[in-house]
Each structure stands twice: as structure tokens, then as C-alpha cells.
Design a protein around this motif. Structure first.
Motif, PDB file in Angstrom:
ATOM      1  N   ARG A  80      -4.432   7.293  -1.360  1.00 59.65           N
ATOM      2  CA  ARG A  80      -3.895   5.937  -1.503  1.00 59.65           C
ATOM      3  C   ARG A  80      -3.769   5.640  -2.979  1.00 59.65           C
ATOM      4  O   ARG A  80      -4.764   5.445  -3.671  1.00 59.65           O
ATOM      5  CB  ARG A  80      -4.836   4.929  -0.861  1.00 59.65           C
ATOM      6  CG  ARG A  80      -4.817   4.984   0.630  1.00 59.65           C
ATOM      7  CD  ARG A  80      -5.175   3.641   1.212  1.00 59.65           C
ATOM      8  NE  ARG A  80      -4.620   3.579   2.553  1.00 59.65           N
ATOM      9  CZ  ARG A  80      -4.683   2.512   3.327  1.00 59.65           C
ATOM     10  NH1 ARG A  80      -5.243   1.408   2.888  1.00 59.65           N
ATOM     11  NH2 ARG A  80      -4.171   2.541   4.525  1.00 59.65           N
ATOM     12  N   GLY A 133      -5.727   1.576  -8.151  1.00 59.60           N
ATOM     13  CA  GLY A 133      -4.811   1.189  -7.083  1.00 59.60           C
ATOM     14  C   GLY A 133      -4.950  -0.235  -6.599  1.00 59.60           C
ATOM     15  O   GLY A 133      -4.250  -0.644  -5.689  1.00 59.60           O
ATOM     16  N   GLU A 165      -3.249   0.069  -3.293  1.00 61.34           N
ATOM     17  CA  GLU A 165      -3.829  -0.550  -2.112  1.00 61.34           C
ATOM     18  C   GLU A 165      -3.713  -2.069  -2.178  1.00 61.34           C
ATOM     19  O   GLU A 165      -4.246  -2.697  -3.095  1.00 61.34           O
ATOM     20  CB  GLU A 165      -5.305  -0.176  -2.002  1.00 61.34           C
ATOM     21  CG  GLU A 165      -5.542   1.218  -1.453  1.00 61.34           C
ATOM     22  CD  GLU A 165      -7.023   1.491  -1.279  1.00 61.34           C
ATOM     23  OE1 GLU A 165      -7.517   1.346  -0.167  1.00 61.34           O
ATOM     24  OE2 GLU A 165      -7.675   1.836  -2.271  1.00 61.34           O
ATOM     25  N   THR A 177       0.856  -1.181   0.000  1.00 60.54           N
ATOM     26  CA  THR A 177       0.000   0.000   0.000  1.00 60.54           C
ATOM     27  C   THR A 177       0.895   1.234   0.000  1.00 60.54           C
ATOM     28  O   THR A 177       1.797   1.342   0.820  1.00 60.54           O
ATOM     29  CB  THR A 177      -0.907   0.030   1.240  1.00 60.54           C
ATOM     30  OG1 THR A 177      -1.704  -1.145   1.233  1.00 60.54           O
ATOM     31  CG2 THR A 177      -1.808   1.247   1.230  1.00 60.54           C
ATOM     32  N   THR A 185     -11.308   8.733  -4.793  1.00 55.95           N
ATOM     33  CA  THR A 185     -10.596   8.234  -3.637  1.00 55.95           C
ATOM     34  C   THR A 185     -10.143   9.367  -2.750  1.00 55.95           C
ATOM     35  O   THR A 185      -9.897   9.181  -1.575  1.00 55.95           O
ATOM     36  CB  THR A 185      -9.372   7.422  -4.072  1.00 55.95           C
ATOM     37  OG1 THR A 185      -8.619   8.228  -4.960  1.00 55.95           O
ATOM     38  CG2 THR A 185      -9.774   6.145  -4.741  1.00 55.95           C
ATOM     39  N   GLU A 222       0.944   5.457  -0.074  1.00 60.29           N
ATOM     40  CA  GLU A 222       0.131   6.658   0.124  1.00 60.29           C
ATOM     41  C   GLU A 222       0.919   7.895  -0.287  1.00 60.29           C
ATOM     42  O   GLU A 222       2.131   7.955  -0.136  1.00 60.29           O
ATOM     43  CB  GLU A 222      -0.269   6.801   1.602  1.00 60.29           C
ATOM     44  CG  GLU A 222      -1.331   5.831   2.018  1.00 60.29           C
ATOM     45  CD  GLU A 222      -1.772   6.064   3.458  1.00 60.29           C
ATOM     46  OE1 GLU A 222      -2.757   5.456   3.841  1.00 60.29           O
ATOM     47  OE2 GLU A 222      -1.116   6.852   4.182  1.00 60.29           O
TER      48      GLU A 222
END
Lengths: 631, 356
Positions: free
Chosen positions: A25, A234, A28, A14, B25, A16
Motif C-alpha cells: 500500500r 502513505g 492509504e 488508497t 509495510t 496499491e
């Protein structure tokens, strides 16, 4: 595959990024394993996190980004815990990367041979006396002709494909175990793409290297990779062997990507999900029906020329008339080739009708003086007059026509003169020789700088390649669309102009609230729609489309292409579609003109040229389009 | 692979990734709600429909109350938020802004709040050191230095602003025209700039004021002329880059004449960089004006002006009355410092790279 000890093991990764709008993010819980000697493709659209994943592997994320969870293990080394020194040692020697833009990845003021030496020196791969030989050997291995000479070349002296080869040589110089290729062929021509990809595959196979190929092109990934990882927003949505993913994609997103990719045998409507077509009022259900409508307007004698199956108006076939989820895709697919041939008929008919073509280009030539290095200095120093300056013919005597309501594709690789041709037709630059007749008027004779304010201007418009570049960053979408209306249009007064803008926005499927946004607040697809709305604002007769979808993701491209087709049908415009992508041209055009080095090598109806190409060059172009053979 | 290139790539790529990342997101429920309020229910079209549908789904998931924040997207609010973000990240810029506001206030309302008449001499209390009564002390004629420093702000500020405005009009427009039109315009503007650059700038300013007459207007004009090459070159470079930009071609297709493209399309795009340039040259303009006054050109005594005050006070430095020259000199320094910091800060604000 070596499942036991993978060379690279990305587990639950993950990543960020801290931005001003909080933490984003980008990646992920991503799991990717790459075995020794394996080629893995990571496929996704922009923003899917595929590049970030690879940056995390190399640990070259920028300051705002960090790995918050998961582990990256490379030959047992924990990349996340490794010190910067250890990483520096790994990068280049054990794993290396090929970047999207080869020119940006090379130092512009250093000879390419020296740059290869730098890498070798950094990882002490060769003694200083052997460096030069080693660098030349590398250049030779990436098939650069006359490597000893090219050793002394600067990046700007090499073509894009050559630069990419040098970057490959750089990446492979220290015989790494893992190669990450981040969109290595985006921006290269298809034939160059093929040679570069073939080269990468061959060299990595020779050395038993593993490769991660990051791309947005599912066809490319399926052609060259053993396994394909599909990413969306992601996350990994699907991991499967290439053959499986291409023949039987299981995840809906993969299916959507597959569907949106232009390919032989698929029609324009196949690219978008049926549900999407149904969502568009007045477009989805009637889009199929609108074909006969256009033919009806085009002229008489529809029934004789059209294939019998299409004869009964208003809808060609009951199956496609539904146009909703109920109709299985193969029914639609079956219907479309027929109607596309009908389109070709309509074009042929307007020729037969004896109507003068909308655009007639005859023996068009554009010459540029060839500038040579140090010419000015030579002129001063040399006692005798400098030799006659050679000229370079970007466009070398081409002739073609575009009929009313017809769309013609102008295809060729970069530097073939297709853009020069289109800008001459747009009257943005002056021709050197030849004739450009537009609707019976010799517009080629009008100097480009006087053309802007003529009433003729509004009848020829253009959609630009880069939607971002072609919108003024300080104009709102509405202001951009209004610009031609204010200058050349009939609408007067604020209210009237605004109303026209809103009508145009509705026509191109741009939500009205977005009209007051600035370009940087819009997505690529939305910007493309603004550009199209601006081009059709004056209801032009001819629209030049200069690779209008080259900068867009496939799914957005599919929507934009469909939009263009709908607009052409409802407004009766002619298109001159400039592109390097044969599969896209196949979808939108009635006729195709293939150009090479300023000359036309082949022209004819789309079906003829693409299905039974006469010229060798056309065949090469078609063969270079990556398409997995097992499909 | 050499170390430099991955670094360069990584700096640019993830940021673009973040920009183009599905913005869902990044959105908080409240943002989603406000977006929905603006966009309305799903309508025709391709990916907007999708994103709106996805937003609805997202909204349903998060169960956020649909609050309306319509000011969220208006230009002014956005600009303020952006400025606040930059200031919070860069304290020095915030400090410069505070200083700038102080200077503007001093120029606008300072003269009305003074304890003493800046021109009234009082020989009884001449050459007094700073005290509670006279914060900055008094000069040889017994005038209050503090009052004179504050009053001088208006004059110095005015000279700087007008000369910068003038040079923007001359240099900026000439530069944009040179960069965009090229050819003869470019050559003429370029040679004019070269000619000006060929002189030591302060000597040139002195010469201009001496030749045209010893007035404040001529100080303004001289300062503007001296700065001309800076503006012309920056504007030329910026316009030249945009000469073949897609939006310029598009404007031509829309029927805009070259002059209209130049003024309505290209000029607004180089305004941010010109604003930075103006802020940076403000400091220089103030210095130039003060310098000219210092050597006796331009503003004449007894007018309060920082340059003259420093010149007058310089004589008394030797005999120990340091405050007469020091305080106007400090004011001058603070003003120049402020404009330079402000220029740096503005550069950050207009830099699109920072707009992530």
C-alpha cells in the motif's frame, strides 16, 4: 479558500502496488482538496507516497499500481471512472505535470520548440500556421531569452534551469487549470531554484491556476504554498496553512521534519531529536563534552582563547551536559552557537600556533581543451590548419589552506569547479598548474595514476556524493569497508580485517548484521554510513566530503551530519566539505570558501561569510535559500 | 504535456518508490521476526535504531511468534527464490531450463543408456523406418539413428561449451580492458574486432579450420574467433560505462591498481551480461560446429555428430528415407532453440529492473 467546490478533490484515496513480495500500500486513505487558484504543497520524505498520489490524480500509475479505494474528482469528473480517452484529453489540457528531471522529460532528439508544438497540436490549441508563433510565445513567457533562436535548440544545448523552463512552457502551453510540480527544482542550484519557483508561482497566479507542489523541502513548500499537506508512509499526517505548519507544527512527524531541516540559527545537534542523541552510547551525552576534549588536544592556551563561559572543562555548561529529554531544546540551542564559535577559535589558533597547514593549495588551475562540434570534420575539409583549440579553465588559480582538525566548506553552484578542485586534491586527476601541498609534501607533482599505491594515499580519503554509485553492487558492506584495509592497511588475515570492519561499523552506527548485505539491500542512510566507514578505515588526516548528504532525506541527513561531526571530533580529522547547500555548510564547517566559475569569490570564517557576506554572489546565494519570511 | 513523457516517468518512479518505501509495510510478521533475529536488539546509531524500534512496535502489535528463518537471507536461497519467481512468471523460460537439463543429462549419461552401439553397423537392417525397435530408424549402414543422435549430444555440447569458454576468455577480457583502459588498448581491440567482422563469418571459420588443420580443436578455435567481436563489443560497452563510476573512484582511493580494479571490481559487475551473451552464442556455436561438419570440416565420419549425420542423411531424402537427416536436424534445432530461449530468460533474471 473556495471550500465549496474544490477544483481537485482526492477523497480517501488508497493505491496499491502488486510486487513479488505481495501487495504494497503506497498510499492509504489520503484526503487532499485543492481549491481554485490555490497552491498546495505535499511534503514528505522518500517513500511517503507523495508522488504516487499525484500519479493517481493523473492516472499515470504503472501497471503494477492501482487505485483500490477512494475517489479522485477533478472539476466534477471522476478520474477513476474516466476512460483512457477522456484522461488523455484531460492530461496536458486541464492538468499537467512538471517532472523532477527536466532533461529526462524532454525528448533529446527533438527541438524544444517542436516539442511545445506537439502538445499544442495534440490538444488542437492552435491552427497549424500559428503553431510556431504560439510556441515562441510560450518560450518567451517562461523568460527564455532570444526565444526565436532557442526554438531551434535541442535539450542538450540548454542548461538544467533552461530545460526546466521549457518543461514549464510545455506544461502551461494549453493553459491547464491544475499544475502538478513533482520536485521541480531538485537537482537545480539554489539560485536557479529560486528563479524557477518564482516563475511557476507568477505564471500560475497570472492564470488563476491551482498548483500542487510536491517536495521534500519543507522550507520550499512553506515559502511558496498556501497550504501544506505532510505525508508519512502513505498517510497524511497533517494538513494546515503554510504559516501554521511552519510556526506551530502539531504532528510529531512534522516537528521531526522541521527539526531535521538545516536552517540558520540551528546547530548540528538541534537537527536530531534529543531522545535520539541519548540513545547513542558514548556519543549523545559526551558529544557536547568532547568539544573541549578536542580543544585540549589541539594545543595549549585553550583557556585564553576560549570564551569564558566555556572555560571549565570537561563540560561547557550544565544544561547541555545532560543531553537528554529533560533539557528543553532552547537550552541546547543556546549552548551550541557558543561552542561552534569555540570551534572556530580552535581553527584560528592552529593557524596562530604557526603549525604548517595540513593542506595548502596555491594558484591551482585545471584546464580542459574545449571541444567544438564538427571539429574533426572541419580539420579534414578546411585547407588551412584549424585555429588553436581554446581551453576552458574549470579551476582558475585558486589558493586556500586547510589546517589540522579544521573543516572547510567549499561552496558554489554546479559547474563552479568545486568538484574538479576536490578531485585534484584527491589526486584522482592531474592539475594543469599550481601547487597542492599536503603536510609539507608536494603531492600535486605526483601523477594521479601513480598515487593509488603510495602510502600517502591512506592519509587522504573521500566520501562520495552518491552512496549507491560509490559502492560496488557486487561487494558486501564488509567487503567494501575492508577494501582499503586490504590494500593499504596494516591489518593482516581474515579475522583481523573483519574485526577492524566491525569496529568501524560500530563507529559509524551501522548494525553489525548489515555488514554482510549487498548495497541494494541497504537503505540510503546505511549506504552513506558504509561509505563513511570506508573513508575513515585508514584513519586519514584529510577527508574530502563531496556532498555526502545530497542524496539523502533530511532526517537521515541530520543523523549523518551529526555522525560526521562526532567522527571528526573523536578522530581529529580535517574535512574539506564540498557542497552547494549553505545551510549544511553552516552546520559542519569552521571556514567557508565560496567559488564561482573556477575562482574564489569569498573566504573566511563561517560566521563571517554567512552572517555578513561581502561578495554580491554570496549574498545572492544566501538570499536564494527558500525560507519563509513569517518564521 | 506529451503523452510519452508521463508514461516513461510513471514506469520508473513508482517502482523506485516501492523500493524505497518503508519496508515495514511490506513485511509480514514472520519476516519481521526473522529480521529482528538478525538485527538483534536496538543499538546505537540513527535511523537503524528507529527502524528496529519500529519493527519491535510492529511485532508487538501483530503478536507474531518469533520464528527463525535464517536461510532466508543467504545468497543461494535468495538466488533460488529469485529464479523461482522469474520462472513462475515466464513459463517459456522454465521450459527452456527443462530442455537444457535434458540436454546436459543426455550429454553426461546418455551414452551409457543406449539400446544400440552407435558405431556398430548392421547391413541387414539398413534404412529401416522408425519403429518400436529403432525409434528414429536406421541409416544406410544399419546404425541406430536414436543412439547416434544421443551420443552426438556430448560432442556437440562439448564443442559449444569449450568454444564459448574460450571466446569469453579472449573476447570478454579484451573487451573489458578496452572499455576500462581506453586509449591504445581500445584501439587495438577495436580494430581486431573490425577485421574479424569484415569477413563472412562462416567462410572465415572454414578458412581457419582449413588452414590450421581438420581437427575438432580447430573447430573450437574457429568458432571462438568468429564470436570474438560480439564478446569484445559487449564487454567494452559495459566496462566503459563503469569506467568513471563512483565505486571505481573509491577503489582507486583504497589503493587498488588499475589491473586489480579491472579484474576484481569491474569484471564481476559485467559477468551477468556476459553470461547472457554466452548462453545466446552457445546456440550459434553448435550451429557453426555442425555446419563445418556438414561441409566435411572438423569432425569426421564415422563419429556421431549432428552436422555429419544431416549431411549423410541428406542424400537419402530424395529416395524417401527422411528420418536419417530429420532427427539429427531436429536435435540441432531443439538445442539451438533451447539456448536462445535460455539466453532470453537469463537476461530477465539478471535484469536489475526486474528485481523489485
Amino acid at each position: 479558500m473556495t471550500q465549496a467546490v474544490p477544483l481537485l478533490d482526492i477523497a480517501d484515496l488508497t493505491v496499491e502496488f502488486s510486487t513479488r513480495r505481495g501487495v504494497v500500500r503506497a498510499v492509504e486513505h489520503v484526503d487532499v482538496r485543492v481549491g481554485k487558484g490555490e497552491t498546495v504543497g505535499i511534503v514528505g520524505e522518500s517513500g511517503s507516497g507523495k508522488s504516487v498520489t499525484s500519479y493517481a490524480v493523473m492516472r499515470i500509475l504503472d501497471r503494477a499500481g492501482r487505485i483500490v479505494e477512494g475517489a479522485v474528482r477533478f472539476t466534477g469528473v471522476d478520474v477513476r471512472a474516466a476512460s483512457e480517452e477522456e484522461m488523455r484529453d484531460l492530461r496536458g489540457r486541464e492538468m499537467s505535470m512538471i517532472f523532477q528531471n527536466p532533461r529526462a522529460a524532454l525528448n533529446p532528439i527533438r527541438k524544444v520548440g517542436r516539442q511545445i508544438e506537439d502538445v499544442l497540436k495534440q490538444h488542437s490549441q492552435a491552427g497549424s500556421f500559428a503553431l510556431t508563433d504560439k510556441a515562441i510565445e510560450m518560450l518567451d513567457q517562461v523568460r527564455i531569452a532570444r526565444p526565436r533562436e532557442r526554438y531551434h535548440a535541442y535539450p542538450f544545448e540548454l542548461s538544467g534551469g533552461m530545460c526546466q523552463r521549457v518543461v514549464i512552457a510545455l506544461a502551461l502551453a494549453c493553459r491547464p487549470q491544475l499544475l502538478i510540480a513533482d520536485e521541480p527544482t531538485t537537482g537545480l542550484d539554489v539560485t536557479t531554484q529560486k528563479t524557477v519557483m518564482d516563475l511557476i508561482v507568477e505564471l500560475t497566479r497570472e492564470r488563476g491556476m491551482s498548483t500542487i507542489l510536491i517536495t521534500h523541502d519543507l522550507g520550499l513548500a512553506a515559502t511558496y504554498c498556501d497550504r501544506v499537506v505532510v505525508m508519512e508512509k502513505g498517510r497524511v499526517v497533517e494538513t494546515a496553512p503554510a504559516r501554521e505548519i511552519f510556526t506551530a507544527p502539531s504532528h510529531p512527524y512534522t516537528r521531526k521534519l522541521m527539526r531535521a531541516t538545516p536552517r540558520p540559527g540551528a546547530s548540528l545537534r538541534d537537527l536530531v531529536p534529543e531522545g535520539d542523541v541519548g540513545l547513542r552510547p558514548g556519543q549523545g551525552a559526551s558529544s557536547v563534552c568532547s568539544l573541549p576534549r578536542v580543544r585540549g588536544r589541539g594545543g595549549e592556551g585553550v583557556a585564553e582563547n576560549a570564551p569564558s563561559s566555556l572555560a571549565p572543562p570537561p563540560c561547557p555548561s550544565p544544561a547541555s551536559g545532560g543531553g537528554d529529554d529533560v533539557a528543553p531544546p532552547f537550552v541546547v540551542r543556546g549552548a551550541m552557537p557558543a561552542s561552534s564559535s569555540a570551534r572556530t577559535d580552535s581553527a584560528a589558533r592552529s593557524h596562530a600556533n604557526g603549525g604548517a597547514p595540513l593542506l595548502l593549495v596555491e594558484k591551482l588551475v585545471k584546464e580542459y581543451p574545449r571541444k567544438r562540434l564538427g571539429e574533426g570534420l572541419a580539420k579534414i575539409l578546411a585547407p588551412k590548419p584549424a585555429p588553436e583549440p581554446e581551453s576552458f579553465r574549470a579551476v582558475d588559480g585558486i589558493s586556500f589552506t586547510v589546517a589540522r582538525g579544521e573543516s572547510v566548506g567549499l561552496v558554489g553552484e554546479s559547474g563552479c569547479g568545486k568538484s574538479t578542485t576536490s578531485t585534484m586534491i584527491m589526486r584522482l586527476i592531474d592539475k594543469s598548474d599550481g601547487v597542492i601541498m599536503f603536510d609539507g609534501e608536494d603531492i600535486g607533482a605526483i601523477p594521479a595514476k601513480n598515487f593509488a599505491k603510495l602510502p600517502l594515499r591512506r592519509r587522504i580519503q573521500m566520501v562520495f556524493q552518491d552512496p549507491t554509485d560509490s559502492l560496488n553492487p557486487r561487494f558486501t558492506a564488509a567487503r567494501a569497508i575492508a577494501d582499503p584495509i586490504l590494500r593499504l592497511g596494516a591489518a593482516k588475515g581474515r579475522g583481523e580485517v573483519r574485526a577492524r570492519c566491525e569496529a568501524l561499523a560500530a563507529q559509524v552506527g551501522l548494525p553489525l548484521p548489515l555488514l554482510d548485505r549487498f548495497p541494494h539491500q541497504l537503505s540510503g542512510g546505511q549506504k552513506a554510513r558504509v561509505g563513511i566507514a570506508r573513508a575513515i578505515a585508514l584513519s586519514p588526516d584529510l577527508v574530502v566530503l563531496d556532498e555526502p548528504t545530497a542524496a539523502l532525506d533530511v532526517s537521515v541527513q541530520a543523523l549523518v551530519l551529526n555522525l560526521l561531526q562526532d567522527l571528526k571530533e573523536s578522530l581529529g580529522m580535517s574535512y574539506l566539505f564540498v557542497s552547494h547547500d549553505l545551510n549544511v555548510v553552516r552546520l559542519l564547517c569552521d571556514r567557508v570558501i565560496v567559488m564561482r566559475a573556477g575562482r574564489i569569490v569569498e573566504q573566511g570564517s563561517t560566521a563571517d561569510v554567512l552572517n555578513s557576506p561581502q561578495a554580491q554572489y554570496t549574498r545572492d546565494l544566501l538570499a536564494a535559500v527558500p525560507h519563509p519570511t513569517f518564521a | 504535456m506529451s503523452n510519452a513523457s508521463p508514461g516513461q516517468q510513471s514506469r520508473s518512479a513508482p517502482s523506485s518508490q516501492a523500493r524505497s518505501a518503508p519496508f515495514l509495510t511490506r513485511l509480514r510478521p514472520a519476516r519481521v521476526a526473522s529480521y529482528l533475529a538478525q538485527v538483534g536488539p536496538p543499538r546505537g546509531g540513527g535511523e537503524p535504531t528507529e527502524s528496529v524500534a519500529a519493527l519491535h512496535a510492529h511485532l508487538a502489535e501483530t503478536q507474531a511468534p518469533p520464528t527463525l528463518t535464517l536461510a532466508h537471507n543467504t545468497g543461494l536461497a535468495a538466488a533460488l527464490r529469485h529464479a523461482r519467481y522469474i520462472l513462475s512468471e515466464n513459463v517459456v523460460t522454465g521450459f527452456a531450463f527443462a530442455l537444457f537439463i535434458l540436454i546436459v543429462l543426455a550429454a553426461l549419461i546418455g551414452p551409457y543408456l543406449l539400446p544400440y552401439d552407435p558405431l556398430a553397423s548392421d547391413t541387414a537392417s539398413a534404412l529401416k523406418a522408425p519403429s518400436a525397435a529403432h525409434w528414429f530408424g536406421t541409416d544406410q549402414l544399419g546404425r541406430d539413428v536414436f543412439s547416434r543422435v544421443v551420443v552426438a549430444t556430448r560432442l556437440d555440447f562439448l564443442i559449444a561449451v569449450t568454444s564459448v569458454a574460450l571466446v569469453f576468455l579472449m573476447g570478454g577480457l579484451a573487451g573489458v580492458a578496452a572499455g576500462f583502459l581506453g586509449g591504445w588498448t581500445d584501439r587495438v581491440v577495436g580494430r581486431i574486432a573490425d577485421t574479424i567482422m569484415a569477413f563472412p563469418l562462416f567462410v572465415l571459420a572454414m578458412g581457419i579450420v582449413a588452414a590450421l588443420g581438420n581437427t575438432v580443436e580447430n573447430v573450437v578455435l574457429a568458432t571462438a574467433i568468429v564470436n570474438f567481436p560480439l564478446y569484445a563489443r559487449v564487454a567494452r560497452a559495459e566496462a566503459n560505462v563503469r569506467r568513471e563510476a563512483g565505486f571505481v573512484l573509491a577503489a582507486r582511493l583504497s589503493g587498488n591498481g588499475e589491473m586489480r580494479i579491472l579484474l576484481a571490481q569491474v569484471l564481476p559487475n559485467i559477468m551477468p551480461i556476459m553470461v547472457v551473451q554466452m548462453s545466446l552464442t552457445m546456440g550459434y556455436a553448435i550451429l557453426n560446429a555442425a555446419g563445418l561438419s556438414f561441409i566435411g570440416l572438423g569432425v569426421r565420419p564415422p563419429t556421431a555428430e549432428w552436422g555429419i549425420m544431416v549431411a549423410e542423411g541428406a542424400v537419402f531424402m530424395v529416395s524417401g528415407e527422411w528420418w536419417i537427416a530429420l532427427f539429427p536436424g531436429a536435435a540441432l534445432m531443439v538445442a539451438v532453440f533451447c539456448f536462445n530461449l535460455l539466453g532470453d530468460g537469463l537476461r530477465d533474471i539478471v535484469d536489475p529492473q526486474r528485481r523489485t
